[in-house]
Design a protein around this motif. Sequence first.
Motif, PDB file in Angstrom:
ATOM      1  N   ALA A 241      10.383  -2.150   8.145  1.00 21.07           N
ATOM      2  CA  ALA A 241       9.132  -1.677   7.569  1.00 21.07           C
ATOM      3  C   ALA A 241       8.716  -2.568   6.401  1.00 21.07           C
ATOM      4  CB  ALA A 241       9.276  -0.237   7.099  1.00 21.07           C
ATOM      5  N   ARG A 242       9.714  -2.943   5.598  1.00 21.08           N
ATOM      6  CA  ARG A 242       9.413  -3.771   4.440  1.00 21.08           C
ATOM      7  C   ARG A 242       8.880  -5.138   4.882  1.00 21.08           C
ATOM      8  NH1 ARG A 242      13.918  -3.699   0.034  1.00 21.08           N
ATOM      9  NH2 ARG A 242      12.995  -1.667  -0.298  1.00 21.08           N
TER      10      ARG A 242
ATOM     11  N   MET B  13       7.032   2.926   3.502  1.00 24.95           N
ATOM     12  CA  MET B  13       6.654   4.217   2.924  1.00 24.95           C
ATOM     13  C   MET B  13       7.520   5.290   3.547  1.00 24.95           C
ATOM     14  SD  MET B  13       3.070   4.807   4.884  1.00 24.95           S
ATOM     15  CE  MET B  13       2.833   3.968   6.429  1.00 24.95           C
ATOM     16  N   LEU B  14       7.602   6.386   2.883  1.00 26.39           N
ATOM     17  CA  LEU B  14       8.414   7.479   3.393  1.00 26.39           C
ATOM     18  C   LEU B  14       7.781   8.067   4.639  1.00 26.39           C
ATOM     19  CD1 LEU B  14       9.304   9.335   0.080  1.00 26.39           C
ATOM     20  CD2 LEU B  14      10.803   7.879   1.448  1.00 26.39           C
TER      21      LEU B  14
ATOM     22  N   ARG C 196       3.084  13.645  -1.259  1.00 22.45           N
ATOM     23  CA  ARG C 196       2.010  12.695  -0.956  1.00 22.45           C
ATOM     24  C   ARG C 196       0.739  13.517  -0.835  1.00 22.45           C
ATOM     25  NH1 ARG C 196       3.027   9.135   4.115  1.00 22.45           N
ATOM     26  NH2 ARG C 196       4.723   8.428   2.803  1.00 22.45           N
ATOM     27  N   VAL C 197      -0.244  13.199  -1.633  1.00 26.99           N
ATOM     28  CA  VAL C 197      -1.406  14.079  -1.717  1.00 26.99           C
ATOM     29  C   VAL C 197      -2.721  13.340  -1.514  1.00 26.99           C
ATOM     30  CG1 VAL C 197      -0.220  15.673  -3.292  1.00 26.99           C
ATOM     31  CG2 VAL C 197      -1.542  13.777  -4.230  1.00 26.99           C
ATOM     32  N   GLY C 198      -3.785  14.128  -1.252  1.00 29.83           N
ATOM     33  CA  GLY C 198      -5.172  13.656  -1.259  1.00 29.83           C
ATOM     34  C   GLY C 198      -5.418  12.466  -0.359  1.00 29.83           C
TER      35      GLY C 198
ATOM     36  N   ARG D 191      -4.679   8.537   4.271  1.00 35.02           N
ATOM     37  CA  ARG D 191      -4.504   7.145   4.672  1.00 35.02           C
ATOM     38  C   ARG D 191      -3.142   6.926   5.328  1.00 35.02           C
ATOM     39  NH1 ARG D 191      -5.366   1.904   0.772  1.00 35.02           N
ATOM     40  NH2 ARG D 191      -5.051   0.368   2.405  1.00 35.02           N
ATOM     41  N   TYR D 192      -2.149   7.588   4.814  1.00 36.66           N
ATOM     42  CA  TYR D 192      -0.780   7.467   5.337  1.00 36.66           C
ATOM     43  C   TYR D 192      -0.281   8.847   5.726  1.00 36.66           C
ATOM     44  CZ  TYR D 192      -1.117   3.031   2.834  1.00 36.66           C
ATOM     45  OH  TYR D 192      -1.522   1.818   2.363  1.00 36.66           O
ATOM     46  N   PRO D 193      -0.684   9.328   6.897  1.00 35.59           N
ATOM     47  CA  PRO D 193      -0.336  10.694   7.301  1.00 35.59           C
ATOM     48  C   PRO D 193       1.170  10.892   7.396  1.00 35.59           C
ATOM     49  CG  PRO D 193      -1.938   9.694   8.810  1.00 35.59           C
ATOM     50  CD  PRO D 193      -1.422   8.606   7.919  1.00 35.59           C
TER      51      PRO D 193
END
Length: 94
Positions: free
Chosen positions: A14-15, A21-22, A76-78, A83-85
């Motif tokens: 991923a990196r 991201m988580l 993870r909010v808003g 953007r990143y579900p």
Amino acid sequence: MHSSTLIPRDLARARRYGARMLEMRPDCERCGVDLPADAGGAFICSLECTYCADCADDLDERCPGCGGELLDRPARVGATLKRYPAATERRHRG
Ligand SMILES: [Zn+2]
Ligand SMILES: [Zn+2]
């Protein structure tokens, strides 16, 4: 000592693609309770095995899958969550 050998393969991949991201798994692996990405109360190990607070407590903050430490998962909010579900695949077995 170089620590990159300790990074799990999927995190390293991923990196490399710049998408680290988580996963934000939707449920507790142990009891199956819902763990929404935009709420607190989830605990994860370095491999993102995910547990609710009650289970993490029962487990002495130690992941039964990999033996790693369970730590508070940040919410993870808003717009970021849009953007990143969060992941949708449930991990609870049984
Ligand atoms: Zn649980
Ligand atoms: Zn684990």
